[in-house]
Design a protein around this motif. Structure first.
Motif, PDB file in Angstrom:
ATOM      1  N   UNK A 194      -4.763  15.767  -7.559  1.00  0.00           N
ATOM      2  CA  UNK A 194      -4.857  14.904  -6.382  1.00  0.00           C
ATOM      3  C   UNK A 194      -3.996  13.664  -6.486  1.00  0.00           C
ATOM      4  N   UNK A 195      -2.946  13.719  -7.308  1.00  0.00           N
ATOM      5  CA  UNK A 195      -2.079  12.561  -7.518  1.00  0.00           C
ATOM      6  C   UNK A 195      -0.938  12.567  -6.506  1.00  0.00           C
ATOM      7  N   UNK A 196      -0.861  11.514  -5.700  1.00  0.00           N
ATOM      8  CA  UNK A 196       0.235  11.343  -4.748  1.00  0.00           C
ATOM      9  C   UNK A 196       1.247  10.370  -5.338  1.00  0.00           C
ATOM     10  N   UNK A 197       2.453  10.852  -5.600  1.00  0.00           N
ATOM     11  CA  UNK A 197       3.557  10.011  -6.076  1.00  0.00           C
ATOM     12  C   UNK A 197       4.354   9.613  -4.843  1.00  0.00           C
ATOM     13  N   UNK A 198       4.063   8.406  -4.324  1.00  0.00           N
ATOM     14  CA  UNK A 198       4.404   8.046  -2.944  1.00  0.00           C
ATOM     15  C   UNK A 198       5.734   7.344  -2.771  1.00  0.00           C
ATOM     16  N   UNK A 199       6.481   7.078  -3.844  1.00  0.00           N
ATOM     17  CA  UNK A 199       7.755   6.406  -3.698  1.00  0.00           C
ATOM     18  C   UNK A 199       7.587   4.983  -3.192  1.00  0.00           C
ATOM     19  N   UNK A 200       8.335   4.610  -2.166  1.00  0.00           N
ATOM     20  CA  UNK A 200       8.289   3.238  -1.649  1.00  0.00           C
ATOM     21  C   UNK A 200       6.971   2.920  -0.940  1.00  0.00           C
ATOM     22  N   UNK A 201       6.333   3.923  -0.373  1.00  0.00           N
ATOM     23  CA  UNK A 201       5.079   3.684   0.342  1.00  0.00           C
ATOM     24  C   UNK A 201       4.013   3.163  -0.621  1.00  0.00           C
ATOM     25  N   UNK A 202       3.274   2.137  -0.179  1.00  0.00           N
ATOM     26  CA  UNK A 202       2.143   1.544  -0.900  1.00  0.00           C
ATOM     27  C   UNK A 202       2.572   0.787  -2.157  1.00  0.00           C
ATOM     28  N   UNK A 215      -8.690  -3.828  -9.153  1.00  0.00           N
ATOM     29  CA  UNK A 215      -9.469  -3.708  -7.920  1.00  0.00           C
ATOM     30  C   UNK A 215      -8.524  -3.978  -6.750  1.00  0.00           C
ATOM     31  N   UNK A 216      -9.007  -3.760  -5.574  1.00  0.00           N
ATOM     32  CA  UNK A 216      -8.169  -3.886  -4.377  1.00  0.00           C
ATOM     33  C   UNK A 216      -7.630  -5.299  -4.208  1.00  0.00           C
ATOM     34  N   UNK A 217      -8.441  -6.306  -4.441  1.00  0.00           N
ATOM     35  CA  UNK A 217      -8.023  -7.684  -4.207  1.00  0.00           C
ATOM     36  C   UNK A 217      -6.954  -8.148  -5.189  1.00  0.00           C
ATOM     37  N   UNK A 224       0.650  -6.267   0.745  1.00  0.00           N
ATOM     38  CA  UNK A 224       0.866  -6.736   2.124  1.00  0.00           C
ATOM     39  C   UNK A 224       2.257  -7.343   2.266  1.00  0.00           C
ATOM     40  N   UNK A 225       2.687  -8.087   1.271  1.00  0.00           N
ATOM     41  CA  UNK A 225       4.009  -8.704   1.337  1.00  0.00           C
ATOM     42  C   UNK A 225       5.094  -7.624   1.377  1.00  0.00           C
ATOM     43  N   UNK A 226       4.956  -6.597   0.536  1.00  0.00           N
ATOM     44  CA  UNK A 226       5.915  -5.491   0.530  1.00  0.00           C
ATOM     45  C   UNK A 226       5.930  -4.807   1.900  1.00  0.00           C
ATOM     46  N   UNK A 263      -8.990   3.718  -7.155  1.00  0.00           N
ATOM     47  CA  UNK A 263     -10.332   3.590  -6.590  1.00  0.00           C
ATOM     48  C   UNK A 263     -10.334   3.248  -5.102  1.00  0.00           C
ATOM     49  N   UNK A 264      -9.350   2.494  -4.643  1.00  0.00           N
ATOM     50  CA  UNK A 264      -9.425   1.956  -3.276  1.00  0.00           C
ATOM     51  C   UNK A 264      -8.263   2.420  -2.407  1.00  0.00           C
ATOM     52  N   UNK A 265      -7.762   3.629  -2.670  1.00  0.00           N
ATOM     53  CA  UNK A 265      -6.617   4.088  -1.906  1.00  0.00           C
ATOM     54  C   UNK A 265      -6.961   4.312  -0.433  1.00  0.00           C
ATOM     55  N   UNK A 266      -8.197   4.701  -0.144  1.00  0.00           N
ATOM     56  CA  UNK A 266      -8.591   4.872   1.262  1.00  0.00           C
ATOM     57  C   UNK A 266      -8.490   3.543   2.006  1.00  0.00           C
ATOM     58  N   UNK A 267      -8.934   2.468   1.347  1.00  0.00           N
ATOM     59  CA  UNK A 267      -8.858   1.144   1.955  1.00  0.00           C
ATOM     60  C   UNK A 267      -7.411   0.744   2.219  1.00  0.00           C
ATOM     61  N   UNK A 268      -6.509   1.105   1.297  1.00  0.00           N
ATOM     62  CA  UNK A 268      -5.101   0.760   1.477  1.00  0.00           C
ATOM     63  C   UNK A 268      -4.503   1.512   2.653  1.00  0.00           C
ATOM     64  N   UNK A 269      -4.855   2.783   2.830  1.00  0.00           N
ATOM     65  CA  UNK A 269      -4.359   3.534   3.976  1.00  0.00           C
ATOM     66  C   UNK A 269      -4.850   2.922   5.289  1.00  0.00           C
TER      67      UNK A 269
END
Length: 609
Positions: A194-202, A215-217, A224-226, A263-269
């Protein structure tokens, strides 16, 4: 295990059996491009599926698979680590996502060392590889060209989606994720883990040895800056990629830069979608047409887009090399302003830019402002062509043509951002004037007569001037603004909050870890500082020109006429509509004039300043 060269090193991070992350790390700012502006260093992540330990009699040695190799900035330590893991006699398959001259320089080295090198790229990525493989980056006069270039290795083209089934049990899906900034982008998804190697995204530019964020914070501001720097100008294409990711059984996201999100990839999406919504809500848009041979013109485009986006105006990025004519036409016709940028190659503009210019001349609205920008090595004929054709065609210019030799430095980047912000503000002002003439201004005029908004205007604050300096030497940046939304926020430690509009030039210098001085103005003596800092400044202008400044213990500018000053360090930021609320701790300060009274800002309404 780690290999270091000067300020850069490459470490091995085991991810799964037979899968290693090779992470290049630089604690210092790697480049001057806008996305590195937080100056927290960076990491470059690539992912290596190791070859079999022993040679199989039936299939020979299993090929090594390398996903998302870095650029030449990490070449020496990276090649040392890779050579220790993959013998030069082994077949090395390389998934190339982000194609530019810096990446190709490293691929040249791979081709020299691994005779059985095979490249895997999307259709646009393959075109870029074929176009750029035999080109050399311009060098200063007298510099040697370097060794002969190797031949382009065998190339496998991914059209939309493909998969790689490995004998070790791993199954990797390759997903095309094109955007104007990265037309050849590929994401890699390993299905068993289940590993997503996303490149520039995220991604996030910060230096960390940890495989995943705590953690997410801990990385939220960096991600966000990126996003704001690179993703916001193509929010629609980003949304299309996010929709494809909904179909995947993701368990962890490992981007090209920064720690993984376990842990918080859903929150990032969710955040990526939310951040994009603010762009989509804008009724104004700027079309940003460009082509970029060495990444320098794209860096200028990124900085202009960042400045425009700060005002809330939507940016529509168009890479002229990979955009269909109908999409180009749609963007030109719907935009409220048009920016077009080009490198100069061999004394000419690239063919896709010449074609786009023809479309603009034929279909563009002469009542809408335009801007021209570009980079060059020894001459700037492409920029001259764009300017002369558009002026002769009757277009009005939002700003003077921007010419940057080679790549922009930190000071130029800041000037470019302010140029973009000025354009965004001018579009908003023009829209408001048109609405007032037509009697359709609606919400703003109504809010000014709203009793609650009138009452809000009676919440007063002290008049202050926020001043800041960051960096040193030629790369030193400075900024200032009049601040009246200031309040003490904590006793222990002593802290305060200040609200900063998103389109303020100084906002880019007020991220977590940055410092500033708050100069409290005295009643009866505020007119001088107000006149100085409320005047309109040209992009890149020195806000402190003509002033005799003092310096705080933290190295921040102090106004001699202030009745008090505070040395502050930014600890947190919170997004509040069209402002950022900055919480800062006070390190030192002084009451210069105990007899003076603090100047206070009185407002008629909470809907204006």
């Amino acid at each position: 295990m780690a290999t270091a060269t000067a300020e850069r090193q490459v470490i091995q991070l085991p991810v799964e059996p037979g899968l290693v992350c090779l992470r290049g790390m630089s604690p210092k700012r790697l480049r001057f491009e806008v996305e590195y502006g937080l100056e927290r260093g960076t990491t470059a992540n690539s992912f290596l599926f190791l070859p079999s330990a022993e040679e199989d009699e039936q299939i020979g040695r299993t090929a090594a698979l390398l996903i998302h190799p870095p650029g030449a900035s990490f070449a020496e330590p990276y090649l040392e680590q890779l050579s220790a893991l993959v013998p030069s006699s082994t077949e090395l398959q390389v998934v190339v996502s982000h194609v530019n001259p810096n990446r190709i320089a490293l691929l040249h080295e791979l081709a020299r060392r691994w005779g059985k090198l095979r490249l895997i790229a999307s259709n646009p990525g393959a075109k870029l590889l074929q176009d750029l493989w035999a080109q050399r980056k311009p060098t200063a006069a007298g510099e040697p060209e370097g060794p002969a270039l190797p031949k382009l290795p065998p190339l496998t083209v991914v059209r939309g989606e493909d998969s790689i089934e490995r004998p070790d049990g791993y199954s990797i899906s390759l997903l095309a994720a094109p955007t104007p900034r990265w037309p050849g982008a590929l994401m890699a998804f390993e299905e068993t883990t289940g590993l997503l190697m996303s490149g520039k995204f995220f991604s996030a530019h910060l230096c960390s040895q940890d495989w995943a964020e705590a953690n997410r914070s801990s990385t939220e501001e960096d991600r966000r800056y990126f996003y704001d720097c690179l993703m916001a100008p193509m929010a629609r294409q980003v949304e299309a990629v996010l929709n494809r990711l909904d179909e995947l059984s993701i368990r962890c996201i490992a981007p090209g830069h920064g720690p993984a999100i376990a842990e918080s990839w859903r929150s990032l999406l969710v955040d990526y979608r939310r951040w994009g919504e603010s762009q989509e809500r804008s009724s104004l848009s700027v079309a940003l047409l460009f082509a970029s041979a060495y990444g320098n013109t794209a860096a200028i485009a990124d900085a202009l887009a960042q400045g425009v986006s700060r005002t809330g105006v939507r940016v529509e990025s168009v890479n002229c090399e990979f955009t269909p004519t109908e999409k180009l036409l749609e963007t030109i016709r719907s935009a409220d302003a048009l920016l077009i940028g080009s490198p100069t190659l061999g004394g000419h503009a690239p063919t896709p830019i010449v074609s786009a210019l023809g479309t603009v001349l034929a279909e563009g609205d002469r009542s809408k402002p335009v801007g021209v920008f570009g980079s060059f090595g020894w001459s700037g004929e492409a920029i001259d062509l764009l300017e002369s054709k558009l002026r002769d065609g009757g277009f009005s210019f939002a700003f003077e043509p921007i010419r940057v030799k080679f790549s922009p430095d930190a000071t130029t980047i800041k000037t470019l951002e302010e140029t973009g912000t000025g354009l965004g503000r001018s579009l908003i002002t023009a829209q408001r004037k048109a609405q007032r003439r037509s009697g359709t201004s609606g919400g703003l005029s109504e809010s000014r007569s709203n009793p609650a908004v009138l009452a809000l205007g009676r919440v007063v604050g002290s008049l202050c001037v926020l001043t800041t300096r960051k960096g040193s030497g030629e790369s030193q940046l400075s900024g200032a603004m009049v601040a009246s939304w200031v309040s003490q926020a904590s006793f222990s430690p002593p802290g305060l909050t200040v609200a900063v509009a998103k389109d303020r030039a100084v906002e880019a210098l007020l991220h977590v870890g940055d410092s500033f001085a708050l100069n409290v103005l005295a009643s009866g003596r505020e007119s001088g500082p107000m006149k100085q800092f409320l005047q309109p400044f040209a992009p890149g202008a020195d806000r402190f020109a003509g002033l005799e400044l003092e310096e705080s213990p933290g190295g921040q500018p102090i106004l001699p006429d202030a009745l008090a000053w505070l040395d502050c360090s930014v600890k947190q930021r919170m997004e509040c509509g069209d402002h950022w609320l900055i919480y800062a701790q006070v390190g030192s300060g002084a009451l210069v004039d105990p007899e003076a009274t603090t100047a206070v800002h009185q407002r008629r309404s909470g809907a204006n300043y």
